[in-house]
Write an enzyme that holds these catalytic residues in place. Structure first.
Site, PDB file in Angstrom:
ATOM      1  N   GLU A  80     -43.371 -50.983  72.641  1.00  0.00           N
ATOM      2  CA  GLU A  80     -42.325 -50.185  73.069  1.00  0.00           C
ATOM      3  C   GLU A  80     -42.415 -48.833  72.371  1.00  0.00           C
ATOM      4  OE1 GLU A  80     -40.385 -50.957  75.530  1.00  0.00           O
ATOM      5  OE2 GLU A  80     -40.670 -53.093  75.692  1.00  0.00           O
ATOM      6  N   ASP A  98     -36.233 -42.375  83.888  1.00  0.00           N
ATOM      7  CA  ASP A  98     -36.430 -43.538  84.848  1.00  0.00           C
ATOM      8  C   ASP A  98     -35.390 -43.916  85.866  1.00  0.00           C
ATOM      9  OD1 ASP A  98     -34.651 -44.376  83.066  1.00  0.00           O
ATOM     10  OD2 ASP A  98     -36.040 -46.186  82.440  1.00  0.00           O
ATOM     11  N   THR A 103     -31.863 -44.404  77.291  1.00  0.00           N
ATOM     12  CA  THR A 103     -32.303 -45.537  76.738  1.00  0.00           C
ATOM     13  C   THR A 103     -32.518 -45.508  75.311  1.00  0.00           C
ATOM     14  OG1 THR A 103     -33.901 -45.924  78.570  1.00  0.00           O
ATOM     15  CG2 THR A 103     -34.721 -46.754  76.449  1.00  0.00           C
TER      16      THR A 103
END
Length: 295
Positions: A80, A98, A103
């Site tokens: 990640e 996205d 995020t």
């Protein structure tokens, strides 16, 4: 920077099929009532038995043993965040474009999928009046969208400030465990899997979530079960894990942001080929071409 964006994109779950796990309060309440009704001596005996059981589990190498859990976090972070230092990710936040808004954090909580809202609400319950509490109305409104309405311009700055707070770090750990880690490890144990299998389930639920869509963790598991039985059903663990990883790769390739499958091919599959079903160290693997090692 481009590598970082690709890797953070890999953690996202389905937006439309997001499902939040529920806590079975009745069972907790019932267990609490029973405990209070027992004599003190019996309670002491039960506590001792639980401690012995926990020690036995740790010796068996389950993923919820502290050392193994830290290893799991490091491996996930290698995919990640291109780093084994997962604790430095409490402060991470960006919009990776996205469709899921911001995020952030150690597991990729998103403003558009509900888990960031749950996190900030939990933070409020632990520390009322915290720096992020004022954003709760905006987080409720943007849930299910990629909007930043009510969050900009200071949300990212305030998130990074909050990340210095040990209470917010605890809140992130709590939500990681409640939504991802505990359900994955529990399901893997029910299937009779060791630490590697438990990690395979955890990494899958981190990336795909456990909603009702065809690419979710539960769907991946169902597809694996069509090919092989897990140990709990009398199957061979290696055979089943190969089937699970095959199903996982197929799900990853179905989404453009997951098309790089190295977190399976040159990491989990390597451990499996080495017969390391308990994730014993040392560990060596690659993700996106980068090499990693844990002593």
């Amino acid at each position: 920077m481009q590598i970082q964006l690709v890797q953070h994109a890999s953690r996202r779950r389905s937006l439309l099929d997001w499902a939040r796990p529920c806590t079975v309060l009745a069972a907790v309440i019932a267990a609490g009532a029973m405990a209070m009704g027992c004599a003190q001596a019996e309670a002491d005996d039960e506590t001792s038995s639980q401690e012995v059981s926990s020690t036995a589990l740790a010796a068996g190498g389950d993923l919820d043993e502290p050392r193994k859990k830290d290893i799991a976090m490091q491996i996930v972070s290698s995919a990640e965040n291109s780093s084994l230092d997962w604790k430095s990710q409490y402060k991470y936040i960006e919009d990776i474009h996205d469709g899921r808004g911001y995020t952030a954090g150690i597991i990729g909580f998103c403003s558009g999928t509900g888990d960031m809202l749950d996190l900030v609400e939990h933070y409020k319950s632990l520390k009322p009046g915290n720096i992020l509490e004022k954003y709760l109305p905006a987080l409720r409104k943007v849930d299910g969208t990629d909007s930043h309405a009510g969050l900009d311009p200071n949300y990212t700055k305030d998130w990074k400030t909050a990340a210095k707070d040990s209470v917010f770090q605890r809140a992130q750990n709590d939500e990681r465990d409640r939504v991802y880690f505990n359900p994955a490890v529990s399901r893997a144990k029910q299937d009779g899997l060791g630490a590697l299998g438990q990690f395979a389930y955890y990494d899958a639920i981190v990336m795909h979530g456990d909603g009702g869509d065809s690419l979710s963790f539960s769907s991946i598991r169902k597809n694996a079960l069509k090919k092989a039985k897990p140990p709990a059903q009398g199957g061979n663990e290696v055979t089943y894990l190969n089937a699970f990883l095959d199903a996982r790769v197929k799900a990853m390739k179905a989404e453009p942001e997951h098309e790089d499958t190295s977190r399976v091919d040159t990491a989990q599959r390597v451990f499996l080929k080495n017969g390391n079903l308990d994730l014993h160290t040392p560990l060596d693997w690659k993700v996106y071409g980068d090499s990693y090692h844990i002593d």
